[in-house]
Design a protein around this motif. Structure first.
Motif, short mmCIF file in Angstrom:
data_model
loop_
_atom_site.label_atom_id
_atom_site.label_comp_id
_atom_site.label_asym_id
_atom_site.label_seq_id
_atom_site.Cartn_x
_atom_site.Cartn_y
_atom_site.Cartn_z
N VAL A 52 52.34 67.59 23.52
CA VAL A 52 52.06 66.19 23.20
C VAL A 52 50.91 65.77 24.10
O VAL A 52 51.09 65.61 25.31
CB VAL A 52 53.30 65.30 23.42
N ASP A 53 49.73 65.61 23.51
CA ASP A 53 48.52 65.32 24.28
C ASP A 53 48.13 63.86 24.11
O ASP A 53 47.54 63.47 23.12
CB ASP A 53 47.38 66.23 23.82
N GLY A 54 48.47 63.06 25.12
CA GLY A 54 48.13 61.63 25.10
C GLY A 54 46.78 61.34 25.70
O GLY A 54 46.40 60.20 25.87
N VAL A 61 47.57 60.00 19.87
CA VAL A 61 48.20 61.14 20.53
C VAL A 61 48.14 62.31 19.56
O VAL A 61 48.38 62.15 18.36
CB VAL A 61 49.68 60.83 20.86
N LYS A 85 49.80 55.99 20.01
CA LYS A 85 50.45 56.22 21.30
C LYS A 85 51.82 55.57 21.44
O LYS A 85 52.68 56.07 22.13
CB LYS A 85 49.56 55.72 22.44
N GLU A 93 56.99 58.43 18.81
CA GLU A 93 56.98 58.96 20.17
C GLU A 93 57.66 60.33 20.22
O GLU A 93 58.87 60.43 20.40
CB GLU A 93 57.64 57.96 21.12
#
Length: 155
Positions: A52-54, A61, A85, A93
């Motif tokens: 999970v690349d925020g 994301v 996000k 999420e």
């Protein structure tokens, strides 16, 4: 200050103090009823969120999934999707290590698509939120009881 006025103030503090802690956040995202998420999506699969690349630019994301089974489309062994996000912006999420049923269209998914957490791989943000909620509640109760004690000793 009269004794009656002090007692009314204490009662008012006891009744109103927990309200800010107990209030739930208001979300900007509202989803219309989606009875058939499979029919609306291009691809549907069950998979584990591996990354999970925020750190993406803006409010997005990027989530990479290892696909376990396919319900619709041909996603391949690995799928990378984009979502917002936070849930206030209709983002879903995802948590690394979580196993999900995911519905996507055009490389994106969101809160309204019908995604479903099937099992967790590690601690979720919900546990942190619960801990913060109870910590805030205890803090408010300590402040109110300290105020009540001070008022009682003052009278």
């Amino acid at each position: 200050m009269t004794l009656l006025l002090r007692r009314l103030l204490v009662l008012l503090l006891l009744v109103l103090a927990p309200l800010p802690v107990a209030a739930r956040p208001a979300w900007a995202c509202s989803c219309a009823d989606n009875p058939d998420p499979l029919g609306r999506s291009e691809t549907a699969f069950v998979g584990v969120a591996e990354d999970v690349d925020g750190a993406m630019f803006g409010n997005e994301v990027e989530v990479r999934f290892a696909v376990e089974s396919v319900q619709k489309g041909e996603p391949g062994d690995s799928v990378t999707l984009v979502t917002m996000k936070d849930s206030a912006s209709c983002g879903y999420e995802f948590v690394e290590g979580g196993r999900y049923r995911v519905f996507e269209t055009d490389g994106q998914t969101n809160l309204c698509d019908g995604n479903e957490l099937l099992s967790t791989g590690q601690a979720t943000g919900g546990e942190d939120r619960t801990r913060i909620f109870w910590g805030g509640t205890v803090l408010v109760l300590l402040l109110v009881s300290g105020g009540v004690t001070w008022l009682v000793r003052k009278s």
